[in-house]
Structure formats: C-alpha cells, structure tokens
Enzyme design. Sequence first.
Site, PDB file in Angstrom:
ATOM      1  N   CYS A   1     -28.058 -40.977  17.537  1.00 35.38           N
ATOM      2  CA  CYS A   1     -29.291 -41.423  16.886  1.00 35.38           C
ATOM      3  C   CYS A   1     -30.426 -41.537  17.897  1.00 35.38           C
ATOM      4  O   CYS A   1     -30.283 -42.208  18.921  1.00 35.38           O
ATOM      5  CB  CYS A   1     -29.068 -42.763  16.203  1.00 35.38           C
TER       6      CYS A   1
ATOM      7  N   MET B   1     -26.776 -39.879   7.431  1.00 38.11           N
ATOM      8  CA  MET B   1     -28.233 -39.979   7.504  1.00 38.11           C
ATOM      9  C   MET B   1     -28.657 -41.298   6.878  1.00 38.11           C
ATOM     10  O   MET B   1     -28.264 -41.618   5.751  1.00 38.11           O
ATOM     11  CB  MET B   1     -28.900 -38.804   6.777  1.00 38.11           C
ATOM     12  N   ALA B   2     -29.447 -42.054   7.631  1.00 38.54           N
ATOM     13  CA  ALA B   2     -29.854 -43.386   7.193  1.00 38.54           C
ATOM     14  C   ALA B   2     -30.604 -43.332   5.870  1.00 38.54           C
ATOM     15  O   ALA B   2     -31.558 -42.561   5.710  1.00 38.54           O
ATOM     16  CB  ALA B   2     -30.742 -44.032   8.260  1.00 38.54           C
TER      17      ALA B   2
ATOM     18  N   ARG C   1     -30.080 -32.371   7.627  1.00 35.94           N
ATOM     19  CA  ARG C   1     -31.332 -32.227   6.874  1.00 35.94           C
ATOM     20  C   ARG C   1     -31.333 -31.050   5.903  1.00 35.94           C
ATOM     21  O   ARG C   1     -32.077 -31.050   4.929  1.00 35.94           O
ATOM     22  CB  ARG C   1     -32.500 -32.101   7.854  1.00 35.94           C
TER      23      ARG C   1
ATOM     24  N   ASN D   1     -23.948 -28.924  15.220  1.00 32.35           N
ATOM     25  CA  ASN D   1     -24.945 -29.531  14.341  1.00 32.35           C
ATOM     26  C   ASN D   1     -26.336 -29.111  14.822  1.00 32.35           C
ATOM     27  O   ASN D   1     -26.588 -29.049  16.020  1.00 32.35           O
ATOM     28  CB  ASN D   1     -24.789 -31.054  14.379  1.00 32.35           C
ATOM     29  N   GLY D   2     -27.201 -28.805  13.876  1.00 30.91           N
ATOM     30  CA  GLY D   2     -28.579 -28.477  14.212  1.00 30.91           C
ATOM     31  C   GLY D   2     -29.015 -27.140  13.638  1.00 30.91           C
ATOM     32  O   GLY D   2     -28.422 -26.105  13.918  1.00 30.91           O
ATOM     33  N   ASP D   3     -30.041 -27.184  12.779  1.00 29.73           N
ATOM     34  CA  ASP D   3     -30.657 -25.985  12.205  1.00 29.73           C
ATOM     35  C   ASP D   3     -29.709 -25.188  11.308  1.00 29.73           C
ATOM     36  O   ASP D   3     -29.741 -23.957  11.290  1.00 29.73           O
ATOM     37  CB  ASP D   3     -31.215 -25.071  13.313  1.00 29.73           C
TER      38      ASP D   3
END
Length: 378
Positions: A109, A23-24, A236, A211-213
Amino acid sequence: MTAFSPLAIGPHIVQPPVVLAPMAGITNAPFRTLCREYSGGKGLFVSEMITTRALVERNEKTMQLIRFDETEKPRSIQLYGVDPVTVGKAVRMIVDEDLADHIDLNFGCPVPKVTRKGGGSALPYKRPLLRAILNEAVGNAGDLPVTMKMRKGIDDDHITYLDAGRIAVEEGVTAIALHGRTAAQHYGGTADWDAIARLKEHVPEIPVLGNGDIWSADDALRMMRETGCDGVVVGRGCLGRPWLFADLVAGFEGTAAYAEPGLRQVADAMVRHARLLGEWLGDEARGVIDFRKHVAWYLKGFSVGSEMRKKLAVTSSLDDLRAQLDELDLDQPWPVGADGPRGRTSGNNRVVLPDGWLKDPYDCAGVSEDAELDTSGG
C-alpha cells in the site's frame, strides 16, 4: 494457446491462476460476490485490507469487513501491520476462531496514512522488521498458507523487492505477489513487468504472481508468457467491470469470446451491486450511497450526459437508481476502448515516511505497536 499450470496457495488450487487484488472500499463481500459469480467461482478473491490492531481489538467495522459469504471458498483475508507481536496475535485469532482459510500480508500500500507509520510499501526497506513480521505470521498460522503482496520498493533509489522475496522464502511464505511499481509511482506510469520476471528467477522455490496494468484477459495472458510468473493479481482493471473475471476464465481456458455487455446489462449489474451493498450494510440507502463511487467506472465510455451523471451521483434508493438508469439509451453496445485503464493514475509522488526511515535499512528502532493503524479498509 499456452497451457498454464494451476496456482497452488498451500492446499488451495486456484485455476485459472487469477486473484482479485484487495482494494480499500471496493473488495468488500458484495463486490467479491459479483466477481465470483462472473468467474463461475474460479479464482481467488481477497478481502479489503484488515488492520491487525483493529482485528485484535475487535473493532466493529473490522469485524464486519471479515464477514464472508457462505459460498466464499477459500476465505482470504489481507492483513496490514507493522508490529510483529500484533501481527502474530491477529493471525492466531484468525486460526483459533476459523475466520479465514488464507492470509495475505500487505507490504504494497502506497497511501500516506499507511507509509507514514512505516507500513505498506515502506516496510520492506527495514529488512529485520519484515523478517520479524513474516516469522510471527507464519509461526502462528498453523496450516493456513501465508502470502504477501509488495511493490518494487519505495522509489528508484530504494528498491527492496529482491531482498524481500528472499526473506519471504526463508520465513516460509507460500507465495509472493509483486506490483511492478514503486511506492513513489503510486499508479502512474507503466508497470515494470521485467521486475516480475526477475523476482520469479530470484525465488524459484515459491509461486510469484504479477500485478500491474492488467486491463484485459489478453494482458493477463501476455504477462504470464513474458514474465514466467505463476499467476496474476487484478486490481483497477475490474473497477466497474466485475465481468472481467469471466473474460479471464475464458482467456485462460480458451473456451469463449470475451464479455462485451451493452448498457442494459451494465445497468442491471449496477443495480445488483447496489442491492448487494444494501443487504450487506443492512440499509438500502447506505448501500446505494456507498455504490455511488462505482458509477463512473461502470459507465466509462458510454454516452451518458453530464446532468445524468450528476443525478446518478446523488441517488439514495434502488428505485431511484433504477429509474435514472432507465432514462438512458440502454441499447448502447459495449464502447470501443472501454477496456483500458481506469482508476487513479497519479505518479511521481513523494512517499511520506517516518522521520529518519531511510537512514539505515537495518535500524528498526522506534517502530512499535503504537504505529499500528486502528481502522481497517484503507
């Protein structure tokens, strides 16, 4: 409890099969250190996105971003590039100079500065270009495993992940991570875990990571069971919550209750995070200023007044940060509901693409080294 097999990334065994997503501005060495400490050193922790052009040109910021703590094993670098030759040079440089033990390629991205160059989640639409980049990367990687991260596609009308998965297998990629959203969705809506299951069925030859949630260890376990994927990538969900990796280890090993730190423990983690950033940057004030972006994530759900949040948003020394935090009611327990979604949630965005990008998925004219970004970390 279901027993899950260890994840093999080339010679590296990842158990439990948990990966920190690049993550940037977030997954720099200090944050990776925190996450790794909470996990007891278990899992795989990937660097911020490194631009291949900037790496080859030895950009000063980029060279700092690829510095790993001596305790980081294996060392994982994520590369971004749109020019096969430049990607090949960057991979060869990593191998020749022993800069990492694992290379991940970014095709996921969705931010405009990346997709407008034809990179990130825009690139897999151009099948020959994707194949050429993977060919150069794997061909120059020697014994280092090369993996890739991607999204479902550009939007619902331009889905690419199954084609991209097959190309990856044919070009020798070691594993694939799929974020179950399109570029147009950014981080909005709900991640499509069914797509992760379909990809796993489509490319049974290599590991597929979902990946995701994933906001909790229970989410990670549920994704593994429902999709049959070989591992999970967490992004996240760990913002302001590096102890999520302790939860993930506990969940997969079935050994302990999940971490629910009170505000006192959270405040201590905040100060440690800021201190590590200052040491990494070589300047305490810069470290505390860089840490400011994390404050709201760490304090999510706790009773902290707006005025105090404003004060914390302008701190510039460790003493000031500690003093402000000590004014809070540090006896607050972990808030109910604080394990849920965090970070950006915008969706239904127009994807910014090069002119004519969608006319022909096999026409790669106009994509050259000039399209490379010259800075890393985003």
